[in-house]
Design a protein around this motif. Structure first.
Motif: not given
Length: 294
Positions: A72-82, A136-149
């Motif tokens: 759950a980074a920007g795409h899930v939390n912000v972009e799709i909801p918008s 090995l995942g794709r990093g994010s500037s969203n700490r919650e997304a990194n925290g899920e990994m």
């Protein structure tokens, strides 16, 4: 109620990545012929989310939006909801329900557990105490997304006897794969298993393959094995279908989407272009987006 399922893939610059998501949707339709299913992509595709929502809303009373996304980074939390919030304004008579992203859960852990077991069988010395693991995942500037990994890496650690189960990222966040492998070798690991945390192929999956080959040359004394993206593993489709069914029958609450989400502008979303560390490492391809379907 006339329901339509809208699968939302990330999209990739690499055509094979989008082709895989198309194939996933085709298999999904074959398994669930009683559901009307449409497909769209966040980017890098002909049918993106706005058009997908309009298509799904046509002739429907309810659209269930299902993100093919691991974290759950920007795409899930912000972009799709918008996009959903704006679609509600365009289609006042249609109900839009937003399903949760895949997230940290037992089915995804089971996929990783199986991949780890297969990699161990492929190694000459299937000894977990001398075999490091890198998720090995794709990093994010969203700490919650990194925290899920990080949670998933911890779960993997607690599942087995591997002394080291570390986390690495292909971009934006740190550490990177090369540095984590260097540390594991320094700590005495004679074998290293790389587990990509991606659903579908794409430019980043191809890069991971090249990186592992480079590491084999760099550390000839170390045996390497790697997993692969896992969007077609049965647990993924079963997990998504279970959530859709639960949403349809009121057993699962939809993810809330606020009216304010309609005010979102493109430059606010989490494409992670501007992480400060990236500027110190120009050789890192920070512009590559998630292939995580990611």
């Amino acid at each position: 109620m006339k329901d339509t399922i809208l699968l939302v893939g990330h999209g990739s610059r690499e055509k094979s990545g989008n082709d895989e998501i198309e194939r996933f949707a085709a298999l999904w339709r074959a398994r669930h012929p009683h559901w009307r299913t449409e497909l769209c992509f966040i980017e890098f595709a002909e049918v993106e989310v706005e058009d997908g929502l309009d298509l799904a809303a046509t002739g429907s009373e309810r659209v269930i939006v299902v993100p093919l996304i691991l974290n759950a980074a920007g795409h899930v939390n912000v972009e799709i909801p918008s996009h959903i919030a704006r679609a509600r304004l365009r289609h006042a008579g249609v109900r839009f329900d937003y399903a949760p992203h895949l997230g940290v859960c037992e089915p995804v852990l089971e996929v990783l557990r199986r991949q780890l077991k297969q990699c161990m069988h492929a190694l000459d010395m299937p000894d977990p105490t001398g075999t490091g693991v890198v998720l090995l995942g794709r990093g994010s500037s969203n700490r919650e997304a990194n925290g899920e990994m990080a949670r998933m890496a911890r779960w993997l650690f607690e599942e087995g006897d591997h002394e080291l189960v570390d986390l690495a990222f292909t971009g934006i966040a740190w550490p990177r794969l090369e540095r984590v492998v260097q540390r594991q070798v320094q700590l005495g690991m004679r074998q290293v298993i790389v587990l990509p945390y991606y659903l579908f192929t794409g430019t980043l999956i191809q890069r991971i393959g090249r990186q592992v080959e480079h590491l084999r040359l760099q550390y000839p004394q170390v045996r390497f094995a790697s997993g692969t993206h896992f969007g077609f593993e049965p647990e993924i489709a079963q997990l998504l279908a279970g959530r859709v069914d639960a949403l349809m029958h009121g057993a699962l609450a939809a993810v809330p989407v606020s009216d304010e989400a309609a005010q979102w502008e493109a430059h606010h979303h989490d494409h992670d272009h501007a992480h400060p560390h990236e500027h110190a490492h120009p050789h890192e391809h920070a512009h590559d987006h998630a292939e995580h379907g990611h």
